[in-house]
Design a protein around this motif. Structure first.
Motif, short mmCIF file in Angstrom:
data_model
loop_
_atom_site.label_atom_id
_atom_site.label_comp_id
_atom_site.label_asym_id
_atom_site.label_seq_id
_atom_site.Cartn_x
_atom_site.Cartn_y
_atom_site.Cartn_z
N SER A 58 -11.96 2.77 -6.30
CA SER A 58 -11.64 4.18 -6.34
C SER A 58 -12.90 4.99 -6.59
O SER A 58 -13.91 4.47 -7.05
N ILE B 123 -6.39 5.09 -5.19
CA ILE B 123 -5.96 3.89 -4.46
C ILE B 123 -7.07 3.46 -3.51
O ILE B 123 -7.59 4.28 -2.75
N GLN C 13 2.25 1.85 -3.42
CA GLN C 13 1.26 2.46 -4.32
C GLN C 13 1.23 3.98 -4.13
O GLN C 13 1.20 4.74 -5.11
N LYS D 24 0.84 -1.21 0.00
CA LYS D 24 0.00 0.00 0.00
C LYS D 24 0.88 1.26 0.00
O LYS D 24 0.58 2.23 -0.71
#
Length: 363
Positions: free
Chosen positions: A278, A270, A224, A221
């Motif tokens: 999203s 994200i 990202q 995460k």
């Protein structure tokens, strides 16, 4: 003539004095260097230590032999790592206190006197608890049993190193799960709560333990976010990432605090919560609003909505104008007044021209 052995006077007394000096030196060395490992372990009830370690599944029951060997040392290290202690394998006061406290928690949940000794009575009480809760009734308070008892088996990151705990905390803080001042290298209640929240958001086992799966999901995460913010995706939400996210936030009209919270992650496209999608995906999935039929001579890519939707959705002025046009095109009633549809049309009114028909059709 008999021979005599000559001895230096005071030789025997000198040997005794030398031995005394050596003994005193050994005592002084012991005071200065501290007790040896054997002396320290002799001061510990090794069997009690081993019973507690075995009862919490850190050692086999067959390992309760009273010998503080390599197997017991490794079991102690394992317990120390799980509980944020210095993993030196030495069962010192801090380790013994933590171990006893954990055993007492198990004993209290199992309904047996909490004396800190995982002996036969505790084994039997835990077996009874396990049977009542559908667990394997072996009497050992392993991860599953302690989980059922709601006892924290692991109160550190599992690595026993402050550096790894700080990395975990930086990532949790960077994603808005932990306060920035919570990055202290201590796997305490605040860090555990942050891990629980992250696990819940990402469909992981919600146990508050930052194991391999949780660490991998958290690092992914963060990577990202780093990719969207245009900074190297190394999985460490350090100063460089904070600054890059601030720049992204400023460019997108967001509060530039450097934290990739829900709003920032949504802006980046994200999914903060697994399966949440999203904002763009949610908008695309929303059904289109109904549209009225297109006017003659135009095209529409959407199917027409029911006439009621168009009528109810039209402003009052528009509906009034349509009504007026409709009145002009309706058959004339008696006396030539429009709108009286119940009267039979006359020959004059029924012979409308093509132009009049076209105007009425277009309304």
């Amino acid at each position: 003539m008999p021979t005599t052995t000559l001895r230096a006077p005071g030789q025997a007394g000198g040997a005794r004095a030398a031995a005394l000096v050596l003994a005193l030196a050994a005592v002084l060395a012991g005071l200065l260097l501290g007790p040896t490992a054997g002396q320290a372990h002799a001061a510990t009830d090794v069997r009690l230590l081993q019973r507690d370690l075995a009862g919490l599944s850190y050692a086999p029951l067959s390992g309760v032999d009273g010998v503080y060997g390599s197997r017991t040392t490794e079991s102690v290290r394992h317990f120390q790592r799980d509980n944020g202690l210095d993993a030196d394998g030495d069962a010192g006061p801090a380790t013994l206190s933590a171990l006893t406290a954990k055993v007492q928690q198990v004993q209290s949940k199992a309904g047996t006197p909490a004396d800190g000794d995982y002996a036969t009575a505790t084994l039997n009480a835990v077996r009874t608890y396990q049977s009542a809760h559908g667990l394997d009734a072996d009497g050992i308070a392993g991860p599953l049993t302690m989980g059922a008892m709601n006892i924290d088996r692991i109160t550190s990151s599992g690595t026993g190193t402050s550096a790894d705990t700080k990395l975990l905390q930086r990532n949790l803080a960077g994603l808005g799960y932990l306060a920035a001042n919570g990055v202290d290298g201590i796997y305490g209640p605040a860090t555990k709560d942050a891990v629980l929240s992250f696990q819940s958001d990402n469909a992981l086992s919600v146990d508050g333990i930052a194991g391999p799966q949780t660490d991998a999901a958290l690092s992914a995460k963060v990577q990202q976010v780093q990719s969207k913010a245009g900074t190297p995706a190394d999985g460490d939400y350090g100063t460089a990432t904070l600054n890059a996210v601030r720049t992204y936030q400023s460019a997108h009209g967001l509060d530039a605090d450097g934290i990739a919270g829900p709003v920032t992650m949504a802006s980046m496209g994200i999914a903060r919560e697994l399966g949440g999608g999203s904002p763009g995906a949610r908008a695309a999935a929303r059904p289109p609003s109904p549209r009225c039929p297109a006017a003659p001579g135009t095209r529409s890519s959407r199917p027409p909505a029911p006439s009621s939707a168009c009528t109810s959705g039209a402003p009052t002025a528009t509906r009034t104008a349509r009504a007026r046009r409709g009145a002009r095109c309706s058959p004339a009633g008696p006396g030539g007044r429009p709108g009286s549809a119940s009267a039979p049309p006359s020959a004059a009114t029924s012979t409308t021209t093509d132009a009049t028909t076209a105007r009425c059709t277009a309304v």
